[in-house]
Design an enzyme around this catalytic site. Structure first.
Site, short mmCIF file in Angstrom:
data_model
loop_
_atom_site.label_atom_id
_atom_site.label_comp_id
_atom_site.label_asym_id
_atom_site.label_seq_id
_atom_site.Cartn_x
_atom_site.Cartn_y
_atom_site.Cartn_z
NE ARG A 41 -3.91 1.98 2.51
CZ ARG A 41 -4.38 2.62 3.57
NH1 ARG A 41 -3.78 2.49 4.74
NH2 ARG A 41 -5.46 3.37 3.47
CB ALA A 102 -5.55 5.67 0.35
CB SER A 103 -10.91 3.23 0.72
OG SER A 103 -11.56 4.08 -0.21
CB ALA A 104 -10.38 1.85 5.82
#
Length: 387
Positions: A41, A102-104
């Site tokens: 990530r 940035a999504s969880a």
């Protein structure tokens, strides 16, 4: 000889997978766990991110200045703001508002699981963002199977660079996601990483019959919910589920404020009382807020003075209501062509009368001319019909 950098990254990925599994209530599916390990990530985050400041706002965190905090955020199961104010850095950090993120990771895995992709499928992603979601899909599906559309040119450029550096073959186009990308269709799956209040018909047209469109949902009352539509010959329909909250598609946003856009000094409201507590339709009453949002369509709320007064208004700014505590009762002032608090009360009674349904009991049908929400079955219209 052990590589300390690689070991640290592996440990971080392992910790993230455990956190995601805890959030999902079970282990991360192997295919997505492998993808998360293969496309780290942190390699898809910009050097400057924005983290919550503990005061309801955001503060910048730079990789070079605070690498420890930056890396810790990258592998926490939390959303990370990657752009504020549509790319215009505010002079005062207190004026920052999120415009890309940035999504969880747990939300990312949950939505990818719902998407139900299989080898050989072609997928269109709406909202490239950092590119990490597209990277996970590309790792799973292979080269040339994933296309992505991003409206912000700077965000699109950075995502493409990150995907290219990772050796992943993803077509990234800068454009309006509401239009899809017809040249690459038809698709087996379309997934949106931004929420919508109205499903673009172009997404349905560009999806094969039997294919799936998956998008986060938003209404002015509450940004919450995930919508999974199955495309048929002349329509698409499916149900909602909870657990997601994403930024609204840019061309569907409303920038409204009560005292700037709605209430005027010359407005004289009609006064009445109510026994319905405003806290029953706000705050943590997620199921009620979701249902009322579907039922009312264009109504939003805002609190004033530390939750002493609830404002309710329409998105066209023509009607409003204010609810104040008055002992054990509440006083109401309503102005405009609609009596909004009366509508809220009626919608709340409807929700209670139908057994306080959660999002899973609601669905949406989309055709080329209109779309409507329903309860339990498409024939039982639950909310405003949108054309």
């Amino acid at each position: 000889m052990t590589d300390p950098v690689n070991t640290s990254q592996q440990a971080a990925v392992g910790g993230l997978l455990r956190a995601v599994g805890d959030a999902l209530g079970g282990p991360v599916p192997a295919k997505w766990g492998d993808a998360i390990g293969a496309v780290p990530r942190h390699r898809f985050l910009p050097e400057r991110i924005w983290l919550e400041d503990g005061k309801g706002g955001y503060e910048p965190c730079d990789l070079q200045a605070d690498s420890g905090r930056w890396f810790e955020a990258a592998y926490a199961d939390v959303p990370i703001v990657t752009q504020v104010n549509d790319g215009e850095t505010p002079e005062d950090p207190a004026d920052a508002w999120p415009s890309s993120s940035a999504s969880a990771p747990s939300i990312v895995v949950r939505t990818l699981r719902e998407l139900d992709v299989r080898p050989g499928m072609n997928v269109l992603e709406i909202g490239t963002g950092t590119g990490w979601n597209a990277a996970l899909l590309a790792h799973r599906l292979g080269a040339g199977r994933v296309a992505s559309v991003e409206i912000d040119s700077d965000v699109a450029r950075q995502a493409w660079a990150s995907l290219n550096a990772a050796g992943l073959d993803v077509d990234v186009r800068c454009g309006d996601g509401a239009e899809g990308w017809n040249r690459r269709g038809p698709y087996d799956r379309i997934i949106s990483t931004c929420s919508v209040r109205h499903v673009p018909w172009a997404w349905i047209e560009q999806t094969r019959s039997g294919g799936i469109v998956l998008t986060p949902w938003d209404n002015p009352m509450l940004c919450w919910g995930l919508l999974r539509l199955t495309v048929e010959r002349d329509r698409a329909q499916g149900r909602f589920s909870p657990h997601s909250a994403f930024m609204l598609m840019r061309d569907q946003r409303h920038d409204l404020r009560i005292f700037r856009d709605v209430v005027r000094d010359e407005h004289v409201p009609a006064e009445s009382g109510t026994a319905l507590s405003p806290w029953k339709v706000t705050g943590d009453q997620w199921d009620a807020r979701f249902a009322l949002g579907l039922r009312l369509g264009d109504v939003w709320t805002a609190w004033e003075d530390d939750e002493e007064r609830l404002w309710v208004a329409t998105t066209d700014a023509r009607s409003w209501a204010a609810v104040d505590r008055n002992g054990g009762q509440f006083t109401v002032g309503q102005y405009g062509p609609r009596r909004l608090w009366d509508e809220v009360e009626a919608a709340y009674r409807w929700w209670e009368g139908h057994g306080r349904p959660a999002p899973e009991r609601f669905g949406l049908t989309v055709t080329g001319r209109r779309q409507w929400t329903w309860l339990d079955h498409p024939s039982r219209v639950a909310g405003a019909v949108r054309r």
